[in-house]
Design an enzyme around this catalytic site. Sequence first.
Site, short mmCIF file in Angstrom:
data_model
loop_
_atom_site.label_atom_id
_atom_site.label_comp_id
_atom_site.label_asym_id
_atom_site.label_seq_id
_atom_site.Cartn_x
_atom_site.Cartn_y
_atom_site.Cartn_z
N SER A 14 0.67 -0.72 0.00
CA SER A 14 0.04 -0.46 0.05
C SER A 14 0.37 0.95 -0.04
O SER A 14 1.80 1.43 0.78
CB SER A 14 -0.71 -0.06 1.16
OG SER A 14 -1.46 1.39 0.97
N HIS A 39 -1.37 -1.19 -4.49
CA HIS A 39 -3.24 -0.82 -3.57
C HIS A 39 -3.09 0.28 -3.32
O HIS A 39 -1.80 0.69 -2.50
CB HIS A 39 -2.83 -1.97 -1.99
CG HIS A 39 -4.49 -1.53 -1.95
ND1 HIS A 39 -4.89 -2.65 -1.89
CD2 HIS A 39 -4.02 -0.70 -0.68
CE1 HIS A 39 -6.21 -2.16 -1.05
NE2 HIS A 39 -6.15 -1.15 -0.08
N ASP A 41 -4.43 3.62 -1.75
CA ASP A 41 -5.82 4.08 -1.13
C ASP A 41 -6.24 5.49 -0.95
O ASP A 41 -5.46 6.04 -0.49
CB ASP A 41 -5.05 3.86 0.73
CG ASP A 41 -5.04 2.67 1.18
OD1 ASP A 41 -6.45 1.74 1.48
OD2 ASP A 41 -4.18 1.90 1.63
N MET A 43 -8.86 8.61 -0.02
CA MET A 43 -9.75 8.56 1.32
C MET A 43 -10.52 9.79 0.93
O MET A 43 -9.57 10.33 0.54
CB MET A 43 -8.94 8.47 2.59
CG MET A 43 -8.39 7.38 3.18
SD MET A 43 -7.87 7.43 3.94
CE MET A 43 -7.40 5.86 4.08
N HIS A 72 -8.28 1.75 -3.88
CA HIS A 72 -8.99 1.19 -2.94
C HIS A 72 -9.60 1.99 -2.29
O HIS A 72 -9.82 3.20 -1.66
CB HIS A 72 -8.43 0.55 -1.37
CG HIS A 72 -9.42 0.46 -0.69
ND1 HIS A 72 -8.51 -0.38 0.91
CD2 HIS A 72 -10.83 0.11 -0.48
CE1 HIS A 72 -9.40 -0.06 1.92
NE2 HIS A 72 -10.20 0.16 1.35
N MET A 74 -12.16 4.17 -0.66
CA MET A 74 -13.13 4.07 0.57
C MET A 74 -13.42 5.85 0.62
O MET A 74 -13.32 6.59 1.47
CB MET A 74 -11.54 4.65 1.91
CG MET A 74 -11.50 3.49 2.50
SD MET A 74 -10.00 3.36 3.05
CE MET A 74 -8.20 2.88 2.11
N MET A 143 -11.72 -6.19 5.63
CA MET A 143 -10.62 -5.50 6.50
C MET A 143 -10.50 -5.73 7.55
O MET A 143 -11.03 -6.44 8.56
CB MET A 143 -11.54 -3.74 6.34
CG MET A 143 -12.04 -3.02 5.05
SD MET A 143 -10.17 -2.84 4.31
CE MET A 143 -9.42 -1.48 5.51
N ASP A 181 -6.20 -6.93 4.34
CA ASP A 181 -6.15 -5.81 4.67
C ASP A 181 -6.09 -5.02 5.64
O ASP A 181 -7.62 -4.48 6.10
CB ASP A 181 -6.41 -4.58 3.39
CG ASP A 181 -6.44 -2.82 2.34
OD1 ASP A 181 -5.31 -2.94 3.67
OD2 ASP A 181 -7.07 -2.22 2.76
C1 DX5 Z 1 -6.27 1.48 6.35
C2 DX5 Z 1 -5.98 1.28 4.34
C3 DX5 Z 1 -4.56 -0.03 3.83
C4 DX5 Z 1 -3.88 0.70 5.18
C5 DX5 Z 1 -2.64 -1.09 4.86
O1 DX5 Z 1 -7.50 2.79 5.79
O2 DX5 Z 1 -7.07 0.54 3.48
O3 DX5 Z 1 -4.35 -0.17 2.93
O4 DX5 Z 1 -3.03 1.48 4.48
O5 DX5 Z 1 -1.74 -0.57 5.97
P1 DX5 Z 1 -0.53 -1.07 7.12
O6 DX5 Z 1 -0.63 -2.38 6.52
O7 DX5 Z 1 0.01 -0.32 7.30
O8 DX5 Z 1 -1.71 -1.39 8.25
ZN ZN Z 2 -5.94 -0.21 1.85
#
Ligand code: DX5
Ligand code: ZN
Length: 234
Positions: A14, A39, A41, A43, A72, A74, A143, A181
């Site tokens: 990620s 990956h 993320d 947000m 991903h 979110m 998750m 994840d």
């Molecule tokens: C959390 C994200 C994850 C996160 C993973 O909201 O969706 O993908 O970045 O990071 P680690 O492995 O450090 O938990």
């Molecule tokens: Zn993620």
Amino acid sequence: MPLSPDRNLRLAPSLLSADFSDLGSAVRRAEEGGAAAFHLDVMDGHFVPNLSFGPALVAAVRRHTRLPLDIHLMVEHPERFLDPFRRAGGDRLTFHLEAASDPAGLARSIRALGMEAAVAVRPETPVARVEPWLPELDAILVMTVHPGFSGQLFLPECLDKIAEARALSDRAGGRVDIGVDGGVTSETGRRAARAGGTFFVCGNAAFEGGAIEANLARLREAIRQGAEDRHAVP
Ligand code: DX5
Ligand code: ZN
């Protein structure tokens, strides 16, 4: 390029945990370390209490790698962002079940744009809710932390959900990739692989200390052992 649920155990670093000022080198080193995908993320400050990045950063990463990009989302109203992330170079779009008013329709739209469709479930969302839409999905992302931040501790109560998701996939012919994840380390990654995960997102554990190649090698070995333990169980 599809992420293809081929049952090989795959690591997807990620990039939220990478050095944003030198992403090109983080991507190259993770690739050299055997990453199977990246990956990303996304947000929005509404669905989760944090902001990260959007299609522009994904497009920048796309210029540095040919590996599949798993986006991903979110975000609230994920349906608004399908085409921007496709144009940015996404290969798989992962939306949250909790944010989707029509999960099956959303998954179909993602596939119609030529990408893989995946659904993510928060720790408190029962994974069985995904079952009706399984034929529309390429992956389930379980998750194992509350989404919003990297570097959190893996929630062991989610291991049963990984096993449940894997059972759903197996009943549907084993076609659906089971992603894990949040908080994946050597120890938790091994347990997640034993539970049936097939795809492992790793943020902090991949980038900590800057030893990306060595970190990925350690994670891969732990996951391999977990899968072996799984098959050793009578
Ligand atoms: C959390 C994200 C994850 C996160 C993973 O909201 O969706 O993908 O970045 O990071 P680690 O492995 O450090 O938990
Ligand atoms: Zn993620």
